[in-house]
Motif scaffolding. Structure first.
Motif, mmCIF file in Angstrom:
data_model
loop_
_atom_site.group_PDB
_atom_site.id
_atom_site.type_symbol
_atom_site.label_atom_id
_atom_site.label_comp_id
_atom_site.label_asym_id
_atom_site.label_seq_id
_atom_site.Cartn_x
_atom_site.Cartn_y
_atom_site.Cartn_z
ATOM 1 N N GLU A 174 0.804 -1.208 0.000
ATOM 2 C CA GLU A 174 0.000 0.000 0.000
ATOM 3 C C GLU A 174 0.849 1.274 0.000
ATOM 4 O OE1 GLU A 174 -2.923 -0.081 3.057
ATOM 5 O OE2 GLU A 174 -3.657 -2.065 2.530
ATOM 6 N N ASN A 175 2.157 1.167 -0.218
ATOM 7 C CA ASN A 175 2.983 2.357 -0.367
ATOM 8 C C ASN A 175 2.466 3.170 -1.553
ATOM 9 O OD1 ASN A 175 4.621 1.487 1.709
ATOM 10 N ND2 ASN A 175 6.090 0.477 0.344
ATOM 11 N N TYR A 176 2.406 4.491 -1.398
ATOM 12 C CA TYR A 176 1.878 5.306 -2.487
ATOM 13 C C TYR A 176 2.429 6.728 -2.412
ATOM 14 C CZ TYR A 176 -1.368 7.275 1.009
ATOM 15 O OH TYR A 176 -1.907 7.893 2.101
ATOM 16 N N ALA A 177 2.147 7.520 -3.453
ATOM 17 C CA ALA A 177 2.572 8.916 -3.525
ATOM 18 C C ALA A 177 1.406 9.762 -4.011
ATOM 19 C CB ALA A 177 3.763 9.073 -4.467
ATOM 20 N N GLU A 178 1.322 11.008 -3.525
ATOM 21 C CA GLU A 178 0.276 11.915 -3.961
ATOM 22 C C GLU A 178 0.733 13.351 -3.753
ATOM 23 O OE1 GLU A 178 -3.156 11.105 -1.577
ATOM 24 O OE2 GLU A 178 -2.370 12.147 0.193
ATOM 25 N N GLY A 179 0.105 14.268 -4.501
ATOM 26 C CA GLY A 179 0.414 15.679 -4.360
ATOM 27 C C GLY A 179 0.467 16.377 -5.704
ATOM 28 N N PRO A 180 0.314 17.709 -5.728
ATOM 29 C CA PRO A 180 0.261 18.463 -6.987
ATOM 30 C C PRO A 180 1.538 18.396 -7.800
ATOM 31 C CG PRO A 180 0.449 19.940 -5.101
ATOM 32 C CD PRO A 180 0.172 18.586 -4.551
ATOM 33 N N GLY A 181 2.695 18.218 -7.124
ATOM 34 C CA GLY A 181 3.970 18.196 -7.834
ATOM 35 C C GLY A 181 4.200 16.954 -8.664
ATOM 36 N N GLY A 239 3.338 21.795 -12.671
ATOM 37 C CA GLY A 239 4.275 22.697 -12.016
ATOM 38 C C GLY A 239 4.616 23.865 -12.908
ATOM 39 N N LYS A 240 5.510 24.721 -12.448
ATOM 40 C CA LYS A 240 5.929 25.897 -13.208
ATOM 41 C C LYS A 240 7.444 26.018 -13.133
ATOM 42 C CE LYS A 240 5.078 30.853 -13.773
ATOM 43 N NZ LYS A 240 4.334 32.040 -13.273
ATOM 44 N N ALA A 241 8.048 26.297 -14.269
ATOM 45 C CA ALA A 241 9.508 26.434 -14.312
ATOM 46 C C ALA A 241 9.964 27.528 -13.363
ATOM 47 C CB ALA A 241 9.963 26.736 -15.737
ATOM 48 N N GLY A 242 10.995 27.236 -12.615
ATOM 49 C CA GLY A 242 11.533 28.198 -11.663
ATOM 50 C C GLY A 242 10.863 28.173 -10.310
ATOM 51 N N SER A 243 9.855 27.301 -10.122
ATOM 52 C CA SER A 243 9.146 27.194 -8.851
ATOM 53 C C SER A 243 9.303 25.782 -8.293
ATOM 54 C CB SER A 243 7.658 27.511 -9.021
ATOM 55 O OG SER A 243 7.475 28.841 -9.486
ATOM 56 N N ILE A 244 9.284 25.658 -6.962
ATOM 57 C CA ILE A 244 9.422 24.353 -6.320
ATOM 58 C C ILE A 244 8.105 23.596 -6.416
ATOM 59 C CG2 ILE A 244 9.864 23.160 -4.143
ATOM 60 C CD1 ILE A 244 11.681 25.434 -3.337
ATOM 61 N N CYS A 245 8.182 22.324 -6.796
ATOM 62 C CA CYS A 245 7.023 21.435 -6.868
ATOM 63 C C CYS A 245 7.053 20.484 -5.672
ATOM 64 C CB CYS A 245 7.032 20.644 -8.182
ATOM 65 S SG CYS A 245 7.054 21.675 -9.669
ATOM 66 N N TYR A 246 5.870 20.191 -5.111
ATOM 67 C CA TYR A 246 5.791 19.377 -3.907
ATOM 68 C C TYR A 246 4.891 18.158 -4.117
ATOM 69 C CZ TYR A 246 7.277 23.816 -1.767
ATOM 70 O OH TYR A 246 7.935 24.973 -1.456
ATOM 71 N N PHE A 247 5.269 17.037 -3.469
ATOM 72 C CA PHE A 247 4.378 15.893 -3.323
ATOM 73 C C PHE A 247 4.862 15.067 -2.131
ATOM 74 C CE2 PHE A 247 7.588 14.461 -6.383
ATOM 75 C CZ PHE A 247 7.936 13.202 -5.920
ATOM 76 N N SER A 248 4.077 14.061 -1.732
ATOM 77 C CA SER A 248 4.413 13.250 -0.561
ATOM 78 C C SER A 248 4.444 11.769 -0.934
ATOM 79 C CB SER A 248 3.398 13.469 0.569
ATOM 80 O OG SER A 248 3.435 14.809 1.032
ATOM 81 N N VAL A 249 5.317 11.027 -0.254
ATOM 82 C CA VAL A 249 5.410 9.579 -0.399
ATOM 83 C C VAL A 249 5.078 8.956 0.953
ATOM 84 C CG1 VAL A 249 6.932 7.635 -0.864
ATOM 85 C CG2 VAL A 249 7.124 9.701 -2.239
#
Length: 422
Positions: A179-186, A190-200
């Motif tokens: 059941e390991n998984y990942a989710e998040g907007p990143g 995303g947008k060039a030059g901006s930090i993208c985020y998600f969670s594992v």
């Protein structure tokens, strides 16, 4: 180069004297009795018989008298010379830091490795007290039985691995492996030059067990942060717009829906550089022989996909100069789409100059350059016979490696041997 290190119950330093005849005298004076390890290297490699186990007379014996010709095992000596004690080796509570102390004279933190295996894998934090002792700390999130594997230079110390029982209510979220998984907007936009985020989400693991590969118009390295609750925050920052692939692998298995496709919007203020259309020119990459100690330079010109000059962050440029030595160059932004690169070589020989932008080589890279005269010219002019040292045939011998006693100066002789046997 001759390197001699002496480790044992007391901190020891030694002096090496060049006899100018191909041999070297080594002197040291122990003030504490016990078993010492003498490590002798020539040109970075151990000599015959290395390392040497040297019993120093004067230490109280904890066993009955042994025959004079008894052989002492090196690993057994290491185990007896170093030991650890403290409550964190035996028991602890979930969510609370566990502590214990390692006693190891003459050892550096870089020589110590402490891994705790059990319901989760933990790498302990090690703090040097600068007195021959080290405080070691670890914090479990899951209850159960743990094995504390404590090693010095890869050899387990006395009583390692230790068994430690951890009690209490688990603070980590228990997530079955399937059941390991990942989710998040990143993961999707995303947008060039901006930090993208998600969670594992993956219980009982460390960031080192999570592999994240991000590829696309450029390869991007992700940063993983352990929340200590079975989840991990992930950050990545694209510099160029386009379609990226995010592949997440945990314990050799992809998480559901991996690889992900992430669409990154281009920043209109940032030009899309094309490494294949970027060029470099100048004496610093030309074939002519350069003088040792002189500052060499060349200029990098960056162009976009339309072959027009464009500016990029200096961080996107990587210049590696390697060969007989590794040189770290300086890069200067001329703020017009060109960059001056300067470097100084202090050793004669051949070098490669490799220039990449966002990990991709520019046109013509790498270049080969020579600093100073060729080796055969230098040898002929100076009439020097060049002989490579053979550490495997070099020897160390003398009374300082046989039956030394405390509070008395001792010496031994190192004889380097060349590959031609001389």
């Amino acid at each position: 180069d001759i390197i001699v290190q002496i480790n044992g119950p007391g901190n020891l330093t030694c002096e090496v004297f060049d006899n100018k005849d191909g041999t070297f005298d080594v002197e040291y004076e122990p003030i504490i009795g016990g078993d010492y390890i003498v490590d002798v290297k020539v040109a970075g490699r151990p000599v015959q018989g290395n390392p040497f186990l040297v019993p120093i007379a004067g230490a109280p014996s904890t066993t009955s008298e042994s025959p004079a010709n008894e052989t002492v095992d090196l690993e057994e000596s290491l185990e007896s010379a170093y030991f650890a004690e403290g409550p964190g080796l035996e028991k602890g509570k979930v969510g609370a830091a566990c502590f214990f102390t390692l006693y190891a004279q003459g050892i550096k933190t870089s020589n110590i490795d402490c891994v705790i295996n059990g319901p989760e894998t933990i790498r302990a934090d090690i703090y040097d007290n600068s007195d021959g002792s080290f405080d070691i700390e670890w914090e479990p999130d899951v209850s159960g039985q743990y094995n504390i594997d404590l090693r010095i230079d890869g050899v387990p110390i006395k009583d390692s691995p230790f068994k430690c029982n951890i009690v209490g209510e688990n603070t980590a979220v228990v997530i079955p492996e399937e059941e390991n998984y990942a989710e998040g907007p990143g993961l999707t936009k995303g947008k060039a030059g901006s930090i993208c985020y998600f969670s594992v989400y993956a219980n009982g693991l460390t960031p080192a067990q999570i592999a994240i590969r991000i590829t696309g118009p450029e390869d991007v390295t992700a940063s993983i942060f352990d929340n200590k609750d079975g989840s991990f925050d992930v950050e990545w920052e694209p510099r160029i717009g386009g379609d990226y692939t995010i592949d997440i692998v945990i314990s050799g298995k992809r998480v559901p829906d991996s690889p992900f496709c992430c669409v990154v919007e281009a920043d209109r203020k940032v030009a899309i550089v094309d490494a294949s259309k970027c060029i470099a020119e100048g004496p610093g990459i030309e074939e002519e022989v350069k003088k040792t100690g002189d500052v060499s330079f060349f200029t990098l010109y960056t162009n976009d996909t339309s072959n027009k000059p464009c500016r990029i962050p200096v961080e996107a440029i990587n210049v590696v100069i390697s060969g007989v030595d590794t040189i770290i160059p300086q890069i200067f932004d001329n703020e017009d789409g060109s960059y001056d690169v300067e470097y100084e070589a202090i050793k004669d020989g051949l070098y490669n100059v490799d220039v990449t932008i966002n990990g991709k080589p520019i046109s013509g890279s790498p270049w080969s350059i020579r600093v100073g005269d060729p080796p055969q010219v230098r040898a002929r002019e100076r009439r020097i016979k060049i002989i490579a040292l053979d550490p495997a045939c070099s020897t160390a011998d003398g009374p300082g490696l046989q039956h030394p006693v405390i509070c008395k100066s001792h010496s031994f002789v190192i004889t380097p041997i060349g590959t031609d046997g001389a």
